[in-house]
Write a protein that holds these residues in place. Structure first.
Motif, PDB file in Angstrom:
ATOM      1  N   PRO A 159      28.549  37.431  20.699  1.00  5.56           N
ATOM      2  CA  PRO A 159      28.571  37.139  21.792  1.00  5.56           C
ATOM      3  C   PRO A 159      29.904  36.843  22.630  1.00  5.56           C
ATOM      4  N   ARG A 160      30.773  37.080  21.487  1.00  2.00           N
ATOM      5  CA  ARG A 160      31.844  36.662  23.008  1.00  2.00           C
ATOM      6  C   ARG A 160      31.951  38.337  23.206  1.00  2.00           C
TER       7      ARG A 160
ATOM      8  N   LEU B 102      29.399  40.081  30.702  1.00  4.95           N
ATOM      9  CA  LEU B 102      28.621  38.630  31.513  1.00  4.95           C
ATOM     10  C   LEU B 102      30.063  39.085  32.426  1.00  4.95           C
ATOM     11  N   VAL B 103      31.758  39.334  31.691  1.00 11.12           N
ATOM     12  CA  VAL B 103      32.733  38.638  33.207  1.00 11.12           C
ATOM     13  C   VAL B 103      32.681  40.228  33.782  1.00 11.12           C
ATOM     14  N   PRO B 104      31.903  41.136  33.626  1.00  9.77           N
ATOM     15  CA  PRO B 104      32.352  42.566  34.273  1.00  9.77           C
ATOM     16  C   PRO B 104      31.406  41.895  35.522  1.00  9.77           C
ATOM     17  N   VAL B 105      30.172  41.398  34.959  1.00  6.37           N
ATOM     18  CA  VAL B 105      28.535  41.415  36.100  1.00  6.37           C
ATOM     19  C   VAL B 105      29.463  40.230  36.990  1.00  6.37           C
ATOM     20  N   ALA B 106      29.619  39.121  36.371  1.00 11.70           N
ATOM     21  CA  ALA B 106      30.130  37.993  37.271  1.00 11.70           C
ATOM     22  C   ALA B 106      31.635  38.249  37.791  1.00 11.70           C
ATOM     23  N   ASP B 107      32.315  39.871  37.923  1.00 11.53           N
ATOM     24  CA  ASP B 107      32.846  39.564  38.435  1.00 11.53           C
ATOM     25  C   ASP B 107      32.608  40.389  40.322  1.00 11.53           C
TER      26      ASP B 107
ATOM     27  N   ALA C 285      23.050  31.060  32.812  1.00 12.13           N
ATOM     28  CA  ALA C 285      21.617  30.385  31.971  1.00 12.13           C
ATOM     29  C   ALA C 285      20.881  31.391  32.133  1.00 12.13           C
ATOM     30  N   LEU C 286      20.385  32.140  33.215  1.00 15.60           N
ATOM     31  CA  LEU C 286      19.937  33.633  32.907  1.00 15.60           C
ATOM     32  C   LEU C 286      19.979  34.758  31.765  1.00 15.60           C
ATOM     33  N   CYS C 287      20.567  34.862  31.100  1.00  9.89           N
ATOM     34  CA  CYS C 287      20.860  34.964  29.667  1.00  9.89           C
ATOM     35  C   CYS C 287      19.663  34.140  28.636  1.00  9.89           C
ATOM     36  N   ILE C 288      21.111  32.851  29.200  1.00  5.92           N
ATOM     37  CA  ILE C 288      19.587  31.950  27.986  1.00  5.92           C
ATOM     38  C   ILE C 288      18.319  32.087  28.291  1.00  5.92           C
ATOM     39  N   ALA C 289      17.930  31.888  29.626  1.00  7.34           N
ATOM     40  CA  ALA C 289      16.515  31.666  29.591  1.00  7.34           C
ATOM     41  C   ALA C 289      16.146  32.828  29.000  1.00  7.34           C
TER      42      ALA C 289
ATOM     43  N   LEU D 125      12.546  35.503  25.713  1.00 11.93           N
ATOM     44  CA  LEU D 125      11.973  36.753  24.106  1.00 11.93           C
ATOM     45  C   LEU D 125      11.706  35.651  22.935  1.00 11.93           C
ATOM     46  N   MET D 126      12.551  34.906  22.783  1.00  4.23           N
ATOM     47  CA  MET D 126      11.853  34.366  21.331  1.00  4.23           C
ATOM     48  C   MET D 126      11.048  33.779  21.543  1.00  4.23           C
ATOM     49  N   TYR D 127      10.280  33.296  22.649  1.00  7.32           N
ATOM     50  CA  TYR D 127       9.080  32.769  22.381  1.00  7.32           C
ATOM     51  C   TYR D 127       8.190  33.563  21.910  1.00  7.32           C
TER      52      TYR D 127
END
Ligand code: FES
Ligand SMILES: [Fe+2]
Length: 470
Positions: free
Chosen positions: A6-7, A14-19, A68-72, A77-79
């Motif tokens: 996850p890290r 996530l960080v590069p995308v957010a950047d 949030a989008l990743c968690i959703a 997917l898990m469901y």
């Protein structure tokens, strides 16, 4: 190692995308571009503190949004994985779903086309009776909770199927003998009895009235019809005989199901618009196994429009051998069926050996042995109207066949049944078929099946002007 994933995902994706998103939004909003900041948001040119704060806030917001989008996405997917792995399959095809795509009235809804085809069907005078004598499934066990009542229309009757609080299933006539209220619509199960919603008469599972709220005396005529009922192999069956005779034979209990050795993997249900005899007769029609059911299941049901040559490399090969009626049990007929998927005309995959027991007019047990384990398809067939059938296949199998594999088995089975339904929905019952020597099993089968009709078995009569008849 796993905890680092996850890290790593966070830092490298996530960080590069957010950047990138932050810079885009920042530029769009008219703030300084990325030349103004290094990765630590250190000031390298003359910009105000408000702009730095705006940038950092924006970056945090975008980061949170991505998270949030990743968690959703992960939850969805898990469901789906959970459903795939743990939830038994349940596929239902109602009347009109299959086999009406090629009709010229394409502008009508499928349901309207289905009704049109039913109305226009050519029905000869020699059609066999529409409701044979025998056991017929009304509901699956899991569809009726303790304390629940269900209305089921079948065999020209209206049934109130209820389960007492202690778990016993019973079947009563749905119409109350008092003033015709429907016990199954608004009726309440009270302990072992069913209470009518109209005036509160209460009936036990044998049809005896045990309480009338406004009368101390219960007259002897206060009783309703109770139908012979069996709950076996995880389904509830009613005995139907046109002369009201008591059951003449019993439904075999599949010990692997009742002892829990086989567990439930799912079900498929088809509604078909055809005569009841067409469905079990399918098993004796060997020629159709080598034609209709050969193309790979992924080609779909309607081979005239869905057939894809991409799937030519694999074919379903079926072989059947009829054994005939069981010793001392003339209502049971046995045959063997083998199946394998022939890939590139060289490799045999998905081998199945099936012992198929046709039990009366409405039940088939297909016991199979596969490389993955053993199991049984419990097939039931119930006429809800003269030419409207409900066909179910419930799969129970050993632990070595998990739910997801059961889904695949059921799906492949369902597509093959879809093809049959497409034929049934549009065919007519041919009382004098032109059979070849190779088709002789069909004539033999018809003779065997005729034992389930008696003189008073209900026949199809076209609706007359005064509304009498079916
Ligand atoms: S109609 Fe059922 S109690 Fe009156
Ligand atoms: Fe078939």
């Amino acid at each position: 190692m796993i905890s680092r994933i996850p890290r790593l995902l966070f830092e490298n994706i996530l960080v590069p995308v957010a950047d990138v998103l932050t810079k885009s939004v920042s530029n769009f909003a008219g703030h300084k571009s990325d030349q103004s900041y290094n990765s630590n948001a250190t000031r390298v040119s003359t910009i105000s503190d408000e702009e730095i704060e705006f940038y950092l806030n924006l970056k945090s917001a975008v980061l949170l949004l991505c998270l949030a989008l990743c968690i959703a996405g992960f939850s969805v997917l898990m469901y789906f994985l959970y459903v795939l792995v743990f939830v038994p399959y349940n596929r239902v095809k109602r009347l009109g779903s299959i086999g009406y795509q090629n009709h010229e009235e394409g502008h009508l809804s499928k349901k309207d086309i289905a009704n049109l085809v039913r109305r226009r069907r050519k029905v000869g005078d020699d059609l066999p009776p529409v409701f044979p004598n025998g056991w017929f499934r009304l509901v699956d066990s899991q569809q009726l909770e303790p304390g629940q009542v269900k209305q089921v229309t079948a065999l020209g009757e209206h049934f109130a199927v209820f389960r007492s609080k202690s778990g016993k299933a019973s079947i009563l006539d749905a119409y109350c003998p008092h003033m015709g209220g429907n016990l199954a619509v608004g009726g309440i199960v009270k302990n072992d009895c069913l209470e009518c919603p109209f005036h509160g008469w209460r009936f036990d599972g044998d049809g005896k009235c045990v309480a009338i709220p406004y009368s101390e005396k219960i007259p002897t005529f206060a009783k309703t019809k109770s139908w012979p009922c069996r709950e076996v192999n995880k389904a509830i069956f009613v005995w139907f005989h046109c002369d009201g005779k008591e059951p003449e034979w019993e439904i075999p209990d599949i010990s692997e199901i009742s002892t829990g050795k086989f567990t439930y993997k799912g079900r498929v249900e088809h509604h078909a618009n055809t005569h009841i005899q067409d469905v079990p007769e399918n098993g004796s029609d060997l020629a159709h196994l080598s034609h209709l059911h050969v193309p790979h299941a992924m080609s779909g049901a309607n081979l005239s429009t869905q057939y894809s040559s991409w799937w030519n490399f694999a074919e379903h090969i079926f072989k059947a051998q009829c054994i005939g009626p069981a010793d001392g049990e003339p209502h049971i007929s046995l045959f063997y069926l083998t199946h394998y998927l022939h890939v590139f005309k060289r490799f045999k995959l998905l081998s199945l050996n099936l012992n198929v027991y046709q039990i009366g007019p409405g039940i088939v047990h297909l016991h199979f042995d596969s490389p993955f384990g053993k199991g049984v398809f419990v097939q039931t067939l119930t006429p809800v109207e003269p030419l409207h059938l409900v066909l179910t296949h419930n799969l129970h199998a050993s632990w070595s066949i998990p739910v997801w594999l059961g889904r695949i088995f059921l799906y492949l089975e369902a597509i093959q049944v879809d093809r049959d339904v497409m034929i049934w929905n549009n065919k007519t019952f041919e009382p004098r078929p032109k059979l070849l020597k190779e088709d002789s099993l069909i004539a033999k089968y018809r003779r065997w099946y005729s034992q389930f009709y008696t003189e008073n078995s209900p026949r199809l009569t076209l609706k007359s002007e005064d509304g009498n008849g079916w």
